[in-house]
Design an enzyme around this catalytic site. Structure first.
Site, short mmCIF file in Angstrom:
data_model
loop_
_atom_site.label_atom_id
_atom_site.label_comp_id
_atom_site.label_asym_id
_atom_site.label_seq_id
_atom_site.Cartn_x
_atom_site.Cartn_y
_atom_site.Cartn_z
N ASP A 27 59.58 24.64 3.05
CA ASP A 27 60.52 23.74 2.36
C ASP A 27 59.79 22.91 1.30
O ASP A 27 58.61 22.60 1.45
CB ASP A 27 61.17 22.83 3.41
CG ASP A 27 62.40 22.13 2.86
OD1 ASP A 27 62.91 22.53 1.80
OD2 ASP A 27 62.85 21.16 3.50
N HIS A 44 59.92 27.74 -6.84
CA HIS A 44 59.94 28.95 -6.01
C HIS A 44 58.80 29.91 -6.41
O HIS A 44 58.21 30.56 -5.57
CB HIS A 44 61.29 29.66 -6.12
CG HIS A 44 62.43 28.85 -5.56
ND1 HIS A 44 62.37 28.22 -4.35
CD2 HIS A 44 63.67 28.57 -6.06
CE1 HIS A 44 63.51 27.59 -4.12
NE2 HIS A 44 64.31 27.78 -5.15
N LEU A 138 48.46 42.17 11.48
CA LEU A 138 49.49 41.13 11.38
C LEU A 138 50.88 41.72 11.15
O LEU A 138 51.03 42.66 10.35
CB LEU A 138 49.13 40.22 10.20
CG LEU A 138 50.17 39.17 9.81
CD1 LEU A 138 50.17 38.03 10.82
CD2 LEU A 138 49.88 38.61 8.41
#
Ligand code: FPP
Length: 249
Positions: A27, A44, A138
């Site tokens: 956020d 962004h 991962l």
């Protein structure tokens, strides 16, 4: 003395006590941009660079699952221009990271209503998931068009249909059975939830799965978040006593 603080924090981490699954609410992109008088899209863009850095750090540290809240079901209500920019960034990310994922044994997975994503983005997602499906390092789990309540509704519907068909006895409905009907069916719940930008909310993220996760909220805005702070949060996690509702030793 080690002059590189991040590497000393790294070596300080107990490899036996790493969170297996880390979930992040990324956020603060908009506020990061606003502070600099940029438009939100610039935030962004900078945020996607942080995604790259944190994926790389997670792999280096040895975290096994990284779930990133990249787009929520509520985010469809943002202005169309912002939605399009986010979709373009996502597509660019998938294309540019394909080699990195293949070279570094990363498997891509998604959770959420991905059928709502634009076709070109879905195609890239499918391609990356297909190419990386055998990787065992991962797992990069992207929450896309994801909402925790919608996920629970989906699970309840599936279970109800099986019960009506006689394939499930209502007495056999347990938390474990519900977990198996969520998008995250194959994954253990997150050990650690990180939220950037200081908001004290869960925002419809992994509502079921976060029941016993450790939570860390940092004031840092997502574009400013980096490996050093990530390490400090992991160190802090290792100092916590997880009791899962029981009493301590
Ligand atoms: C929250 O910031 C962030 C989002 C809604 C999207 C997260 C997207 C990225 C980090 C970039 C693209 C993703 C990938 C995986 C490449 P906000 O816009 O709500 O910030 P604000 O609360 O400060 O307005």
């Amino acid at each position: 003395m080690n002059s590189n603080p991040s590497s000393s924090i790294h070596t300080d981490l107990d490899p036996q006590n790493l969170p297996f699954h880390v979930a992040i609410i990324m956020d603060g992109n908009g506020r990061w941009a606003k502070k600099r008088l940029f438009n939100r899209i610039k935030g962004h863009e900078k945020g996607s660079e942080t995604v790259r850095a944190i994926v790389r750090a997670s792999r280096e540290i040895g975290i096994r699952i990284l779930t990133l809240y990249a787009f929520s079901t509520e985010n469809w209500q943002r202005p169309q221009i912002e939605i399009s920019a986010l979709m373009t960034l996502l597509k660019k990310f998938l294309i540019s990271e394909q080699k990195e994922m293949l070279d570094n044994n990363i498997r891509l997975n998604t959770i959420g209503q991905t059928e709502r994503l634009p076709e070109d983005v879905r195609k890239e997602l499918q391609k990356s998931m297909m190419l990386t499906r055998k990787n065992e390092g991962l797992i990069l789990n992207l929450a896309l068009s994801y909402g925790g309540r919608a996920e629970i509704v989906k699970a309840v519907k599936e279970i109800a249909i099986k019960a009506i068909d006689g394939r499930i006895d209502p007495d056999s409905i347990t938390p474990d059975l519900i977990s198996k009907h969520l998008y995250t069916a194959e994954m253990p719940d997150p050990d650690l939830l990180i939220r950037t930008s200081g908001e004290m909310r869960i925002s419809n993220f992994l509502l079921w799965q976060l029941a016993y996760s450790e939570i860390c909220i940092t004031d840092t805005l997502w574009p400013d978040f980096g490996k050093d702070e990530f390490m400090r949060i992991l160190k802090n996690y290792q100092q916590r006593e997880r009791r899962f509702g029981k009493v301590g030793p």
